[in-house]
Design a protein around this motif. Structure first.
Motif, short mmCIF file in Angstrom:
data_model
loop_
_atom_site.label_atom_id
_atom_site.label_comp_id
_atom_site.label_asym_id
_atom_site.label_seq_id
_atom_site.Cartn_x
_atom_site.Cartn_y
_atom_site.Cartn_z
N PHE A 158 -61.37 93.59 19.34
CA PHE A 158 -61.15 92.70 18.19
C PHE A 158 -62.41 91.92 17.85
N GLY A 159 -62.64 91.74 16.57
CA GLY A 159 -63.76 90.91 16.13
C GLY A 159 -63.75 90.80 14.62
N CYS A 160 -64.01 89.61 14.10
CA CYS A 160 -64.10 89.43 12.64
C CYS A 160 -64.88 88.17 12.29
N ASP A 161 -65.82 87.77 13.16
CA ASP A 161 -66.50 86.49 12.89
C ASP A 161 -67.54 86.59 11.79
N TRP A 162 -67.70 87.78 11.21
CA TRP A 162 -68.60 87.91 10.06
C TRP A 162 -67.88 87.54 8.77
N LYS A 163 -66.55 87.41 8.84
CA LYS A 163 -65.79 87.05 7.64
C LYS A 163 -65.96 85.56 7.36
N LYS A 164 -66.01 85.23 6.09
CA LYS A 164 -66.22 83.83 5.73
C LYS A 164 -64.89 83.08 5.76
N ILE A 165 -64.42 82.77 6.94
CA ILE A 165 -63.20 81.98 7.06
C ILE A 165 -63.48 80.79 7.95
N PRO A 166 -62.77 79.68 7.71
CA PRO A 166 -63.04 78.46 8.48
C PRO A 166 -62.82 78.67 9.98
N ALA A 167 -63.52 77.86 10.79
CA ALA A 167 -63.49 78.03 12.24
C ALA A 167 -62.06 77.96 12.80
N ALA A 168 -61.22 77.09 12.23
CA ALA A 168 -59.85 76.95 12.75
C ALA A 168 -59.06 78.24 12.56
N GLU A 169 -59.25 78.87 11.40
CA GLU A 169 -58.55 80.13 11.14
C GLU A 169 -59.12 81.26 11.99
N LEU A 170 -60.44 81.22 12.12
CA LEU A 170 -61.10 82.24 12.94
C LEU A 170 -60.59 82.15 14.39
N TYR A 171 -60.52 80.93 14.89
CA TYR A 171 -59.99 80.74 16.24
C TYR A 171 -58.58 81.33 16.35
N ALA A 172 -57.75 81.05 15.35
CA ALA A 172 -56.34 81.49 15.40
C ALA A 172 -56.23 83.02 15.47
N VAL A 173 -57.04 83.73 14.70
CA VAL A 173 -56.93 85.20 14.73
C VAL A 173 -57.48 85.78 16.04
N TYR A 174 -58.53 85.16 16.56
CA TYR A 174 -59.03 85.62 17.86
C TYR A 174 -57.98 85.35 18.95
N ALA A 175 -57.41 84.16 18.92
CA ALA A 175 -56.43 83.79 19.96
C ALA A 175 -55.23 84.74 19.94
N LYS A 176 -54.87 85.18 18.75
CA LYS A 176 -53.73 86.10 18.60
C LYS A 176 -54.03 87.46 19.25
N ASN A 177 -55.28 87.76 19.42
CA ASN A 177 -55.67 89.07 19.94
C ASN A 177 -56.09 89.05 21.41
N ILE A 178 -55.71 87.98 22.10
CA ILE A 178 -55.95 87.94 23.55
C ILE A 178 -54.93 88.86 24.22
N HIS A 179 -55.42 89.82 24.98
CA HIS A 179 -54.51 90.69 25.75
C HIS A 179 -55.30 91.26 26.92
N PRO A 180 -54.60 91.77 27.93
CA PRO A 180 -55.33 92.31 29.09
C PRO A 180 -56.29 93.43 28.67
N GLY A 181 -57.55 93.30 29.07
CA GLY A 181 -58.54 94.32 28.75
C GLY A 181 -59.23 94.14 27.41
N ALA A 182 -58.96 93.04 26.71
CA ALA A 182 -59.57 92.83 25.38
C ALA A 182 -61.09 92.65 25.49
N ILE A 183 -61.80 93.24 24.54
CA ILE A 183 -63.25 92.99 24.38
C ILE A 183 -63.42 92.33 23.02
N PHE A 184 -63.81 91.07 23.04
CA PHE A 184 -64.01 90.35 21.78
C PHE A 184 -65.45 90.53 21.29
#
Ligand SMILES: [Zn+2]
Length: 223
Positions: A158-184
């Motif tokens: 998972f990764g999308c930090d190149w998108k122009k979205i505010p840090a709070a929203e960016l955090y939320a989408v990354y947090a949603k993609n935490i799973h065993p074996g994830a590579i951010f």
């Protein structure tokens, strides 16, 4: 990326999930509560801040460095190494191979891999063993070539930090993609990475709160 997954081959010795032949990796096996943080396109103007956050949280990460950046900022290559982090090759000048139409792409990529390797090794003295292609390019000819050069090709889950979205929203989408074996996938170079720096402490806290260990990509894949 899924379109490119011709064969899903399981497994290497520690059962990381390997795609294609030669294999490339995008996540771990999922049998352990571990995740990896990776930073691309640096070293750059945000590398020092990323390193400070990682140090404060006692976390090791993987930096896929662009050769030309490593060449112009050797002090940050050294700082990444001294911080105990893992360094991977992200080619020399980040050519977009999806758009590269000339016939000499094999020669160009070979040169790009070696030039980046030399730029990194000039400071670290160690040849990286992981390589991430620009734009996550993973077609067969590139996988062959990367393997021939002695590298394991690694993408991300998972990764999308190149998108122009505010840090709070960016955090939320990354947090949603935490799973065993994830590579951010995140970035410490290339462009303005302020939102990445802003959300990183919170993301690390959340990963830890959920009971995960944060390891390097190499440790996560067992390679
Ligand atoms: Zn990149």
């Amino acid at each position: 990326m899924k379109k490119l997954l011709v064969v899903m081959a399981v497994c290497c010795s520690v059962c990381a999930i390997a795609f294609g032949k030669p294999a490339f990796y995008a996540q771990g096996s999922g049998d352990k509560k571990i995740v990896a943080l990776s930073f691309d396109d640096g070293p750059g103007p945000y590398t020092a801040r990323v390193l400070a956050i990682l140090k404060e949280h006692a976390v090791q990460a993987t930096f896929f460095m662009e050769g030309q950046q490593a060449q112009s900022r050797p002090q940050f290559v050294a700082a990444v190494k001294d911080g105990g982090h893992e360094i991977g090759n992200h080619t020399y000048s980040h050519i977009n191979y999806y758009a590269y139409k000339k016939q000499d792409k094999e020669q160009v990529l070979t040169r790009e891999i070696l030039q980046a390797e030399q730029a990194i090794m000039r400071t670290t003295g160690v040849k990286p063993h992981l390589l991430r292609m620009p734009n996550g390019y993973s077609k067969g000819w590139a996988r062959e070539l990367v393997a021939q050069q002695g590298y394991e090709m690694v993408n991300w889950s998972f990764g999308c930090d190149w998108k122009k979205i505010p840090a709070a929203e960016l955090y939320a989408v990354y947090a949603k993609n935490i799973h065993p074996g994830a590579i951010f996938l995140m970035h410490d170079g290339g462009k303005n990475r302020q939102t990445t720096v802003d959300m990183l402490p919170k993301l690390i806290d959340e990963i830890k709160r959920q009971g995960y260990d944060i390891v390097t990509v190499g440790q996560l894949l067992g390679i």
